[in-house]
Design a protein around this motif. Structure first.
Motif: not given
Length: 674
Positions: A592-600, A646-659
């Motif tokens: 899942f984390n690798a998939a988030l990195l790929q998407l980002g 880019s800042v919003g993307l980092l925030l969005g991915i960090a939020l999804v990772m937290r969830v």
């Protein structure tokens, strides 16, 4: 892959793009601070007495005026070789026929007949060679830039100290005719004006013929002190046909007749200045820094003798901004506060019959005033910002201190001046040229090295294994939808279209002295679509699972139950089917984390392609007339949008990772409970 590693990699890629944007901005947009200070007659440029010639004379300022009137003719894109004569070629060499050579014959005739009354210079132009930036240089004496930190983006008016403002303050009647851009640059400055639209580059004659209709009647009326005429036909001919077309010869011949008509009407107290704001390439374009683009013609003439010597065989090369302090002192005006040009010293010599010593002393007086003004500007500018190198400023200050001390000693010991006069002139010129070189080094680095960082960022591999893959089409559509939302909500990538009223939403009484809150509100209003779509980008990974069909689906069987399932009736199998939806993410949580990195990375890549295309457009089209009005503002909006995204993307991915971490913890506890 660890969550922290994903965020660090995305932050590193974003940093590479930031560095590329910063390099492009520093090398192409040429940012500097714009000061609002103004020179005045009541405040001399520095300590020490004013020149002897200005003392006790009514209306005299820093220096007594030599001319009471000036006719300034600006021929747009008048390249230096357009003013050169048609030379005879050496026998045995093939003759070269260029349509534009020899068409300004009136200049050459005056230089031959009245060598002490006229001079032709090669004006060295600073890039960018765009008309608006050149007009700023020709009036302020500084290095114009696209972004002036103190200017109002909603207006094109020049707010720095300039010759037009100084003339207006002195009560001079300024009459203008020509390109309508002057109305935006100097609103309300002219006592009479005839503006003509110059937007149609295919139209070679409307502006020029309109000027000629009013030029001679205005001169004959005498109701003017400064007459400015900005001709556009040569520039338009270059854009439409190129410099080697027969139309260029016709247009230059028309300009030659106009110049001859002006010289016939000049009075003894009037100076004629004929200048080009920039040159043009072999294709007729301009905007860059090639030799043909930065070489413009500058011609000076007066019915009274101006120069003690005859013109040199090869015209002297002078910086274009040197015209500003020269005209200011010749007209008895203060030199504009931000000027970094050097006066054309030979114009301040005495008449041709005067002694060499008195001519050299007059040159030293003008140079010292000029050096005082530049020293004052550097001191004020360095106190307001850290753009200039401290070491170089210290060296310049030491040089100015020594030159100024030598000049004061020269005034106090005139009997020993012969030995030191030329030394003082040389020291003052070294200071002025060193100051200009320092400012150019800090403000006018024209670099495209940002491409390397963009390619490096785009070259990071973005293919990762795993069952969760968002197709490129979806990522691209998501990024384009953010751009579409930007436009559909009423925004445009131009500064006048910014919704400034957003700063007062919820604060109708204002914000007091705070500037950060209104800036935040305006920024949020402008780039809300970039931020929302970037934060929501991780939903692209979850959306396929959330949208799985609610119809019958075969339930996954535990290992070893395949044979049993084949024995069940089909009806019973359908009853056991139910959608798993987002719970399928639990099938491979380690991917899942690798998939988030790929998407980002994909999303950053698409955004990077957008801003790279914008920078390439601004670079390739930098010779176009509208690049600074259209493409450069577009780049600024794209750059800020990329940073926000880019800042919003980092925030969005960090939020999804937290969830996802919370769901994983809950899922593990549920399995253990079962």
């Amino acid at each position: 892959m660890q969550k922290v590693s994903v965020l660090l990699i995305l932050a590193w890629v974003g940093f590479l793009f930031y560095a590329g944007i910063a390099l492009f901005t520093s090398g192409f947009l040429l940012i500097r601070l714009e000061l609002s200070n103004h020179s005045s007659c009541q405040e001399p440029p520095g300590p020490g007495s004013l020149p002897l010639g200005s003392q006790g004379k009514p209306g005299a300022c820093w220096m007594a005026s030599r001319f009471s009137r000036v006719v300034f003719v600006l021929i747009d894109a008048l390249r230096f070789d357009f003013a050169q004569p048609q030379r005879s070629y050496v026998s045995g060499e093939p003759p070269v026929s260029l349509p534009f050579l020899g068409k300004l014959g009136s200049l050459q005739r005056i230089l031959e007949i009245q060598p002490h009354h006229a001079r032709l210079y090669r004006s060295q132009v600073d890039p960018p060679t765009i008309t608006v930036q050149r007009l700023k240089a020709l009036t302020t004496g500084s290095l114009p830039t696209f972004i002036d930190a103190g200017s109002n983006f909603a207006s094109y008016a020049i707010v720095e100290d300039n010759l037009i403002k100084q003339l207006t303050r002195a009560g001079q009647r300024i009459v203008f005719m020509g390109d309508g851009i002057w109305r935006d640059l100097f609103p309300g400055a002219f006592s009479k004006a005839f503006f003509f639209s110059s937007s149609n580059i295919k139209d070679l004659h409307t502006v020029d013929n309109g000027i000629l209709e009013h030029l001679y009647p205005t001169m004959d009326s005498g109701e003017w002190d400064v007459l400015i005429a900005h001709f556009m036909g040569v520039d338009h001919c270059g854009h439409s046909h190129g410099p080697y077309h027969p139309e260029m010869a016709k247009k230059l011949s028309q300009m030659d007749q106009m110049i001859q008509g002006l010289m016939d009407r000049l009075e003894n107290d009037t100076l004629l200045v004929v200048a080009g704001d920039h040159g043009m390439t072999v294709t007729g374009d301009h905007g860059g820094e090639s030799e043909l683009e930065v070489s413009a013609a500058l011609f000076l003439y007066s019915p009274t003798a101006l120069f003690p010597s005859t013109p040199p065989e090869e015209p002297e090369v002078i910086p274009q901004i040197s015209l500003v302090p020269t005209l200011a002192l010749l007209l008895g005006l203060p030199i504009p506060f931000g000027n970094i040009g050097e006066v054309i010293a030979e114009l301040f010599s005495e008449s041709k019959d005067s002694q060499p010593h008195s001519s050299a002393l007059a040159q030293a007086e003008a140079l010292h005033l000029n050096a005082q003004q530049v020293s004052r500007f550097l001191h004020t500018y360095s106190a307001a910002t850290q753009d200039l190198q401290v070491k170089e400023l210290h060296q310049l200050q030491n040089l100015f201190t020594k030159a100024s001390a030598d000049y004061q000693w020269l005034l106090q010991n005139p009997q020993e001046a012969e030995a030191t006069l030329q030394t003082v002139i040389t020291e003052l010129q070294q200071f002025l040229r060193g100051a200009r070189a320092t400012c150019i080094e800090s403000w006018a680095r024209f670099s495209l090295s940002f491409l390397l960082l963009h390619l490096l960022a785009a070259g990071i591999p973005i293919t990762t294994p795993g069952p969760f893959t968002v197709p490129w089409q979806a990522v691209s559509a998501w990024a384009l939808l953010a751009t579409q939302t930007f436009y559909s909500t009423g925004h445009q990538p131009v500064f006048p279209a910014i919704h400034w009223h957003a700063a007062f939403v919820g604060f109708p009484e204002g914000h007091g002295s705070s500037i950060w809150l209104p800036a935040l509100l305006v920024g949020a209003n402008t780039f809300a679509s970039h931020l929302l779509f970037a934060v929501g980008c991780p939903l692209l990974l979850l959306w396929p699972f959330l949208c799985e069909s609610q119809g019958p689906r075969k339930r996954r069987q535990p290992p070893g139950s395949e044979a049993e399932s084949r024995t069940k009736p089909e009806e019973e199998e359908e009853e056991e089917e139910e959608p798993l939806m987002e719970m399928r993410l639990r099938d491979a949580p380690h991917h899942f984390n690798a998939a988030l990195l790929q998407l980002g990375l994909k999303y950053l890549f698409v955004l990077g392609v957008q801003i790279l295309a914008c920078t390439l457009a601004a670079s390739v089209l930098r010779r176009h007339l509208v690049v600074w009005k259209v493409f450069a503002p577009k780049f600024i909006f794209e750059a800020i949008g990329f940073i926000v995204s880019s800042v919003g993307l980092l925030l969005g991915i960090a939020l999804v990772m937290r969830v996802d971490g919370a769901v994983s913890s809950w899922f593990r506890n549920l399995v253990l409970a079962q």
